[in-house]
Motif scaffolding. Structure first.
Motif, mmCIF file in Angstrom:
data_model
loop_
_atom_site.group_PDB
_atom_site.id
_atom_site.type_symbol
_atom_site.label_atom_id
_atom_site.label_comp_id
_atom_site.label_asym_id
_atom_site.label_seq_id
_atom_site.Cartn_x
_atom_site.Cartn_y
_atom_site.Cartn_z
ATOM 1 N N PHE A 103 0.857 -1.199 0.000
ATOM 2 C CA PHE A 103 0.000 0.000 0.000
ATOM 3 C C PHE A 103 0.888 1.243 0.000
ATOM 4 C CE2 PHE A 103 -3.422 2.792 1.700
ATOM 5 C CZ PHE A 103 -4.455 2.402 0.844
ATOM 6 N N GLN A 159 2.008 2.854 -5.713
ATOM 7 C CA GLN A 159 1.035 2.243 -6.608
ATOM 8 C C GLN A 159 -0.113 1.583 -5.851
ATOM 9 O OE1 GLN A 159 0.591 2.323 -9.908
ATOM 10 N NE2 GLN A 159 2.320 3.728 -10.073
ATOM 11 N N ARG A 216 2.337 -5.647 5.806
ATOM 12 C CA ARG A 216 2.808 -5.988 7.152
ATOM 13 C C ARG A 216 2.382 -4.846 8.085
ATOM 14 N NH1 ARG A 216 9.156 -4.747 5.647
ATOM 15 N NH2 ARG A 216 8.787 -2.624 4.962
ATOM 16 N N SER A 234 2.181 1.584 6.254
ATOM 17 C CA SER A 234 1.203 1.358 5.185
ATOM 18 C C SER A 234 -0.078 0.729 5.739
ATOM 19 C CB SER A 234 1.786 0.409 4.128
ATOM 20 O OG SER A 234 2.860 0.996 3.482
ATOM 21 N N ASP A 238 10.101 -4.155 -5.932
ATOM 22 C CA ASP A 238 10.547 -5.253 -6.801
ATOM 23 C C ASP A 238 11.564 -6.154 -6.107
ATOM 24 O OD1 ASP A 238 9.069 -4.462 -9.182
ATOM 25 O OD2 ASP A 238 10.371 -2.704 -9.126
HETATM 26 N N1 LIG Z 1 6.318 3.969 -7.912
HETATM 27 C C1 LIG Z 1 5.661 3.992 -9.082
HETATM 28 O O1 LIG Z 1 5.018 4.976 -9.404
HETATM 29 C C2 LIG Z 1 5.639 2.809 -10.009
HETATM 30 C C3 LIG Z 1 5.850 1.544 -9.514
HETATM 31 N N2 LIG Z 1 5.657 0.461 -10.313
HETATM 32 C C4 LIG Z 1 5.817 -0.864 -9.758
HETATM 33 O O2 LIG Z 1 4.854 -1.051 -8.717
HETATM 34 C C5 LIG Z 1 5.372 -1.932 -7.722
HETATM 35 C C6 LIG Z 1 5.294 -1.262 -6.354
HETATM 36 O O3 LIG Z 1 6.160 -0.152 -6.352
HETATM 37 P P1 LIG Z 1 5.887 1.124 -5.406
HETATM 38 O O4 LIG Z 1 4.431 1.398 -5.353
HETATM 39 O O5 LIG Z 1 6.835 2.180 -5.878
HETATM 40 O O6 LIG Z 1 6.361 0.573 -4.000
HETATM 41 P P2 LIG Z 1 6.449 1.371 -2.621
HETATM 42 O O7 LIG Z 1 7.838 1.250 -2.127
HETATM 43 O O8 LIG Z 1 5.855 2.734 -2.754
HETATM 44 O O9 LIG Z 1 5.464 0.543 -1.676
HETATM 45 C C7 LIG Z 1 5.758 -0.744 -1.298
HETATM 46 C C8 LIG Z 1 4.701 -1.281 -0.366
HETATM 47 O O10 LIG Z 1 5.081 -2.607 -0.023
HETATM 48 C C9 LIG Z 1 5.046 -2.737 1.394
HETATM 49 N N3 LIG Z 1 6.049 -3.704 1.845
HETATM 50 C C10 LIG Z 1 7.390 -3.607 1.724
HETATM 51 N N4 LIG Z 1 7.981 -4.706 2.253
HETATM 52 C C11 LIG Z 1 6.971 -5.479 2.725
HETATM 53 C C12 LIG Z 1 6.934 -6.727 3.381
HETATM 54 N N5 LIG Z 1 8.059 -7.380 3.688
HETATM 55 N N6 LIG Z 1 5.739 -7.252 3.705
HETATM 56 C C13 LIG Z 1 4.605 -6.589 3.407
HETATM 57 N N7 LIG Z 1 4.558 -5.381 2.790
HETATM 58 C C14 LIG Z 1 5.745 -4.848 2.454
HETATM 59 C C15 LIG Z 1 5.335 -1.352 1.923
HETATM 60 O O11 LIG Z 1 4.824 -1.268 3.232
HETATM 61 P P3 LIG Z 1 5.628 -0.657 4.487
HETATM 62 O O12 LIG Z 1 5.039 0.681 4.738
HETATM 63 O O13 LIG Z 1 5.343 -1.619 5.576
HETATM 64 O O14 LIG Z 1 7.085 -0.598 4.103
HETATM 65 C C16 LIG Z 1 4.547 -0.508 0.933
HETATM 66 O O15 LIG Z 1 3.200 -0.475 1.284
HETATM 67 C C17 LIG Z 1 6.791 -2.276 -8.172
HETATM 68 O O16 LIG Z 1 6.715 -3.462 -8.918
HETATM 69 C C18 LIG Z 1 7.162 -1.105 -9.092
HETATM 70 O O17 LIG Z 1 8.149 -1.413 -10.059
HETATM 71 C C19 LIG Z 1 5.214 0.578 -11.608
HETATM 72 C C20 LIG Z 1 4.982 1.804 -12.144
HETATM 73 C C21 LIG Z 1 5.268 3.030 -11.426
#
Ligand SMILES: NC(=O)C1=CN([C@@H]2O[C@H](COP(=O)(O)OP(=O)(O)OC[C@H]3O[C@@H](n4cnc5c(N)ncnc54)[C@H](OP(=O)(O)O)[C@@H]3O)[C@@H](O)[C@H]2O)C=CC1
Ligand SMILES: CC[C@](O)(C(C)=O)C(=O)O
Length: 330
Positions: free
Chosen positions: A25, A28, A48, A52, A82
């Motif tokens: 969350f 994206q 987790r 988020s 990723d």
């Molecule tokens: N950023 C962008 O605009 C773009 C992104 N993408 C793709 O979208 C995907 C997501 O990217 P993005 O939105 O930038 O990611 P972010 O870093 O913004 O968000 C990642 C999310 O994953 C959660 N997270 C991280 N580690 C864990 C874990 N171990 N267990 C559970 N939740 C976890 C984070 O929560 P917490 O708060 O707990 O860390 C957070 O909610 C990727 O594949 C990226 O390449 C594609 C197009 C554009």
């Protein structure tokens, strides 16, 4: 020709009775989940406990641990960083990914480079907005959308593409345009774009221009306003109407300097560097480097990020933006 799709090509009916788990969350995850819910989809969040999780609760979502969300959903959209996706997939998603479900991504890195290998009896699709998450949300709220790419890697149920298109409609992308591609093409072009042009190329160009002016005795404030502040105004014009619109808006003097001097800055050496960067992406060298970097707790990422944060352009920029009301609360 690349296939293109709009609102009329996507049937949200294929999502009826299907629960979507948005895993992650962040940028994206939040944008896509809010839009899907406003489009009438059944959305839950898997994250987790932490920042988020709290944000998703405040936004009114039902929030679960990743494994529970994956278990409960028909469509699992993986919006985790990723570099963490493969480990979280093995630990918390794989078990809930049973026959007939759809595994979705917004970037193909982990599928293309074999870090996630889904079972053959599930759909594997991509819906990748071509813009950051806050724009996905903002444009949707304005009644518009950010364009997106769709791709189908595995079609186990026969309607994987219809599901991807409906999801794209749910996040507002078909209001703009949806382009069909493959996991390989999306991943390679996306990595190349962000490295050579959008993020890496752009910051290197701006930094070089700033350092050249300052080294020649010009005030850092002048250098900042010229090479960074004004960049957005120029990029906005290019975005709206290509090079032609931008050149219609600038002075003839600027246009002459643009077309005669620009190719000296980005000359044969830059083309050669771009080719090399693309080949590192295509043959997996960049992916391997990034995966190993994460396994060793990111020494290069941390050192280079810190150096840029401490660069004079960042200090001057912060001071200048603090003077201008339009930058407050950003
Ligand atoms: N950023 C962008 O605009 C773009 C992104 N993408 C793709 O979208 C995907 C997501 O990217 P993005 O939105 O930038 O990611 P972010 O870093 O913004 O968000 C990642 C999310 O994953 C959660 N997270 C991280 N580690 C864990 C874990 N171990 N267990 C559970 N939740 C976890 C984070 O929560 P917490 O708060 O707990 O860390 C957070 O909610 C990727 O594949 C990226 O390449 C594609 C197009 C554009
Ligand atoms: C340009 C960066 C990007 O590729 C994007 C916003 O599309 C990303 O992965 O964040």
């Amino acid at each position: 020709m690349v296939e293109k799709y709009f609102d009329a090509d996507a049937d949200m009916g294929v999502l009826a009775g299907k629960r979507i788990a948005v895993i992650g969350f962040g940028s994206q995850g939040r944008g896509q989940a809010l839009n899907l819910r406003d489009s009438g989809c059944d959305v839950i969040i898997g994250v987790r406990p932490g920042k988020s999780w709290e944000t998703a609760i405040k936004d009114g979502f039902e929030v679960f641990q990743v494994a529970e969300a994956a278990q409960a959903a028909d469509i699992i959209q993986v919006l985790l960083p990723d570099e963490n996706q493969a480990a979280i997939y093995q630990e918390s998603i794989r078990q809930g990914l049973v026959k007939g479900k759809t595994l979705m991504f917004s970037h193909g890195f982990n599928i293309l480079y074999g870090q996630i290998v889904p079972p053959p009896d599930v759909n594997v699709v991509m819906v990748a907005p071509k813009g950051p998450g806050h724009m996905v949300r903002r444009t949707y709220e304005e009644g518009k959308g950010v364009p997106a790419l769709i791709a189908v890697e595995q079609d186990a149920t026969g309607d994987a593409k219809a599901i991807a298109l409906a999801y794209a409609k749910g996040i507002g992308a078909t209001r703009a345009a949806v382009f069909e591609t493959s996991f390989r093409e999306e991943t390679e072009t996306d990595l190349f774009g962000e490295q050579a042009v959008l993020c890496g190329g752009c910051t290197a160009l701006v930094r070089a221009g700033f350092e050249t002016l300052v080294a020649n005795g010009y005030a850092p404030e002048m250098a900042y306003l010229e090479v960074l502040h004004e960049l957005k105004l120029i990029v906005d014009l290019i975005y709206e109407g290509g090079f032609t619109k931008m050149r219609d808006s600038i002075s003839n003097t600027a246009q002459y300097g643009d077309i005669t001097r620009g190719p000296r800055v980005i000359g044969p050496e830059s083309y050669a560097a771009m080719q090399e960067i693309l080949e590192e992406i295509q043959d997996g060298r960049f992916a391997k480097e990034w995966i190993l970097e994460n396994m060793t707790r990111r020494p290069v990422f941390n050192a280079l990020t810190r150096a840029d944060e401490e660069h004079e352009i960042e200090q001057v920029g912060a001071q200048i933006r603090a003077l201008m009301p339009q930058f407050q609360n950003k």
